[in-house]
Enzyme design. Structure first.
Site, PDB file in Angstrom:
ATOM      1  N   ARG A 107       3.597  -3.322   6.219  1.00 25.82           N
ATOM      2  CA  ARG A 107       4.940  -3.623   5.734  1.00 25.82           C
ATOM      3  C   ARG A 107       5.865  -3.882   6.930  1.00 25.82           C
ATOM      4  NH1 ARG A 107       7.792  -4.974   1.132  1.00 25.82           N
ATOM      5  NH2 ARG A 107       9.496  -3.581   0.672  1.00 25.82           N
ATOM      6  N   THR A 385       6.078 -12.468  -3.252  1.00 22.53           N
ATOM      7  CA  THR A 385       4.896 -11.648  -3.176  1.00 22.53           C
ATOM      8  C   THR A 385       3.702 -12.395  -3.774  1.00 22.53           C
ATOM      9  OG1 THR A 385       6.389  -9.810  -3.514  1.00 22.53           O
ATOM     10  CG2 THR A 385       4.050  -9.343  -3.869  1.00 22.53           C
ATOM     11  N   THR A 403       3.962 -10.312   1.149  1.00 20.51           N
ATOM     12  CA  THR A 403       5.169 -10.960   0.640  1.00 20.51           C
ATOM     13  C   THR A 403       6.168 -11.322   1.725  1.00 20.51           C
ATOM     14  OG1 THR A 403       6.921 -10.681  -1.023  1.00 20.51           O
ATOM     15  CG2 THR A 403       6.440  -8.782   0.312  1.00 20.51           C
ATOM     16  N   ASN A 405       9.272 -11.110   0.382  1.00 20.48           N
ATOM     17  CA  ASN A 405      10.243 -10.570  -0.577  1.00 20.48           C
ATOM     18  C   ASN A 405      10.543 -11.635  -1.629  1.00 20.48           C
ATOM     19  OD1 ASN A 405      11.788  -8.766  -1.914  1.00 20.48           O
ATOM     20  ND2 ASN A 405      13.604  -8.997  -0.637  1.00 20.48           N
ATOM     21  N   SER A 456       8.732  -0.470  -1.116  1.00 16.73           N
ATOM     22  CA  SER A 456       8.128  -1.600  -1.828  1.00 16.73           C
ATOM     23  C   SER A 456       7.663  -1.152  -3.207  1.00 16.73           C
ATOM     24  CB  SER A 456       6.927  -2.096  -1.023  1.00 16.73           C
ATOM     25  OG  SER A 456       6.208  -3.052  -1.755  1.00 16.73           O
ATOM     26  N   SER A 457       7.386  -2.138  -4.063  1.00 13.61           N
ATOM     27  CA  SER A 457       6.751  -1.856  -5.362  1.00 13.61           C
ATOM     28  C   SER A 457       5.337  -2.407  -5.398  1.00 13.61           C
ATOM     29  CB  SER A 457       7.554  -2.512  -6.491  1.00 13.61           C
ATOM     30  OG  SER A 457       8.848  -1.992  -6.538  1.00 13.61           O
ATOM     31  N   GLY A 477       5.862  -9.765  -8.304  1.00  8.58           N
ATOM     32  CA  GLY A 477       6.809  -9.551  -9.415  1.00  8.58           C
ATOM     33  C   GLY A 477       7.927  -8.584  -9.109  1.00  8.58           C
ATOM     34  N   GLY A 478       8.136  -8.233  -7.826  1.00 10.33           N
ATOM     35  CA  GLY A 478       9.247  -7.339  -7.475  1.00 10.33           C
ATOM     36  C   GLY A 478       9.130  -6.028  -8.225  1.00 10.33           C
TER      37      GLY A 478
HETATM   38  N1  GLY Z   1       9.610  -7.235  -1.873  1.00 14.31           N
HETATM   39  C1  GLY Z   1       9.094  -6.717  -3.070  1.00 14.31           C
HETATM   40  C2  GLY Z   1       8.371  -5.445  -2.893  1.00 14.31           C
HETATM   41  O1  GLY Z   1       7.925  -5.161  -1.799  1.00 14.31           O
HETATM   42  O2  GLY Z   1       8.244  -4.692  -3.813  1.00 14.31           O
END
Ligand code: GLY
Length: 573
Positions: A107, A385, A403, A405, A456-457, A477-478
């Site tokens: 990340r 992503t 990603t 973002n 992050s998700s 998908g955020g």
């Molecule tokens: N940028 C989206 C995530 O990392 O969840």
């Protein structure tokens, strides 16, 4: 007599045909959703041409990690909205020889000079332009370091070998698929990307004209960057010629990333989070992603309900899913952040905590979001992503989500590199009570600090059955990534769907706040009416996520590339 003989013959023929085919996998031909099948290895990614690159590596005898690194580098060329060198991500690797799953956290990190009020204006309000579309929005990219780390530690091939196909794709070009031509023509992206001269040069023709589907897109600057990487390894990016271009642009246009930030970037190898669900073992990404923790938390809660009997897509099932999701996202807002900076409570994934949370869920009545609060898990005790999935014939597996973002990140290309830079800093909580670009709230746990990773998700996940990797998958998908992964997992583990059906079936999403139930097309009007009667505010959503998944069963790999985003593909050697 003739008729009886015919019946006898036809039943014999069909019986013997079945017997002859018994060495082939049993496919549910009653289903309209057909997975791709192979027993030689498989790559599923959001661009078929990138899956082909990975599959070719498997075909040359490479393992899943070799194929993963080659696929990720190819996606950086052919899927500019999310494949990247200027972003970051997470890779879950299952190694058959060690019978172990490793979580590689690459990340982005906040530049050292970042501070908690970075995105507040003079009145103390969240400044969206700064947080999402300026060079300040860029975290120190981790993709190059992460991919190199994975390859040199767990792969078998050389860096030069796995990078070669991407150099060709960037230099000679690739055929623009409809999906790419289409997104580049959307007015939001077109305006954003063409207002940055280097991005306009990379993705549009002279005079900012559009590419049409079927034309060839060449990216000479990106080819230069990839050649630098091929020749000098990650040093080119973190210390050498690419680093110089990044730092020059940061200085010129108000970014924070310095030469020291780049040189100090480190990949973190972490212990995955683990849980169980009805006999399956769930292994997923720990912080700095919230994905694995909340996936396991929600599965723990759902284990107590008769979801199979309630049925896929029923109002009762959707109600329970929404109640569980609300509680997980309320906890996310309070307890989740980079575990190198904040002690994320380990109790979030305990079965006892799930039982506590379930006590306040009614089978019939909706709990309004303003009556849902973060719970009280046991504290810390010890220490746009894209996703692709790969399995090889040696028994290894890779689930990788990475990603920039947003789609096309900040929309800014570092001049001379052809490389979009991320806007991942917006994944921090810039101001308590103010949602980020995905409507997510956060707290101290995810406040901005120098060198910290934004929360992050992303949820790259491997589900094991009888101790072997069974389902390898993940999604973009955020904020909707975690709930997308949850529903595909349930479709397989509880509803018994084949992998294509599990991926294709419609999805819902609730993230506690805002208090709306997002719902894809494909649920029945009566289900929607029943949910509205319970007080749900339904928000018809565009497609959610893009799952790339492999199911490993009876010696065969079954692949499904999500049809929600075109040009994805499953390829086998
Ligand atoms: N940028 C989206 C995530 O990392 O969840």
């Amino acid at each position: 007599m003739f008729k009886i003989f015919f019946i006898f013959l036809s039943s014999f023929v069909s019986f013997s045909t079945l017997a002859a085919e018994s060495s082939f996998p049993i496919i549910d031909y009653q289903s309209i959703h057909h997975p791709h099948i192979s027993n030689t290895g498989m790559v599923v990614s959001q661009r078929k041409v990138a899956s082909q690159v990975g599959s070719d590596i498997l075909g040359k005898g490479g393992n899943a990690v070799d194929a993963a690194v080659a696929t990720a580098l190819a996606l950086a060329v052919v899927l500019p909205r999310a494949g990247n060198l200027g972003g970051g991500g997470f890779m879950m690797v299952y190694l058959e020889s060690l019978d172990k799953t490793i979580a590689i956290d690459y990340r982005e990190k906040a530049p050292a000079a970042a501070h908690r009020d970075l995105f507040l204006d003079e009145n103390g309000n969240y400044d969206k332009q700064k947080a999402q579309f300026s060079l300040l929005s860029a975290g120190v990219p981790g993709s190059v370091a992460g991919l190199y780390y994975a390859l040199t530690k767990y792969g078998t091939m050389s860096w030069k070998e796995v990078i070669a196909p991407s150099i060709l794709l960037a230099e000679k070009g690739f055929v623009v698929p409809h999906d790419l031509a289409n997104t580049l023509s959307f007015s939001t992206y077109r305006k954003r990307l063409t207002s940055n001269p280097a991005a306009a040069k990379s993705f549009y023709k002279k005079n900012k004209d559009l590419y049409s589907a079927g034309e060839i897109l060449r990216q000479p600057d990106l080819a230069w960057t990839l050649k630098q990487l091929s020749k000098h390894g990650p040093d080119a990016f973190y210390k050498g010629a690419i680093a110089k271009k990044i730092v020059k642009e940061m200085k010129k246009n108000g970014g924070l990333i310095t030469a020291d930030d780049l040189e100090n970037y480190v990949v973190a190898e972490r212990v995955p989070v683990k849980g169980t669900y009805k006999g399956f073992d769930i292994v997923s990404m720990p912080p700095s992603s919230s994905g694995g923790i909340h996936l396991i938390q929600m599965l723990n809660m759902l284990e107590s309900y008769s979801i199979k009997e309630m049925g896929f897509g029923s109002a009762d099932t959707i109600h329970i899913l929404a109640e569980v999701m609300k509680r997980a996202y309320a906890d996310r807002s309070k307890y989740l952040g980079d575990s190198d900076f904040y002690n994320v409570p380990s109790g979030l994934i305990s079965k006892e905590y799930a039982k506590e949370l379930n006590k306040n869920i009614s089978l019939k009545n909706r709990t309004p979001s303003n009556q849902v609060y973060a719970g009280n898990p046991l504290p810390y005790e010890s220490p746009d992503t894209t996703h692709f999935s790969i399995m090889d014939s040696f028994g290894n597996a890779v689930a990788n989500t990475y990603t920039l973002n947003f789609s096309y990140g900040s929309g800014i290309v570092i001049p001379g590199t052809g490389m979009l830079i991320n806007n991942e800093m917006d994944d921090f909580s810039s101001k308590p009570g103010t949602p980020n670009g995905y409507g997510l709230l956060g707290s101290e746990a995810n406040s901005i600090e120098g060198n910290k990773r934004p929360l992050s998700s992303m949820t790259p996940t491997i589900i094991f059955k009888d101790k072997k990797p069974y389902l390898v998958f993940g999604s973009p998908g955020g904020s909707r990534i975690i709930t997308t992964v949850l529903q595909v997992a349930l479709n397989v583990m509880t509803h018994g769907m084949n992998i294509a059906q599990a991926v294709n079936s419609p999805r819902i999403h609730h993230q506690w706040l805002p208090e709306v139930l997002m719902i894809e097309e494909g649920f029945g009007a009566d289900t929607e009416a029943l949910l509205e009667q319970r007080g749900y505010r339904l928000y018809p959503s565009r497609t959610m996520g893009s799952v790339q998944a492999i199911l490993n069963k009876d010696g065969y790999f079954y692949g499904a590339a999500d049809p929600r985003r075109p040009s994805a593909g499953v390829v086998s050697p």
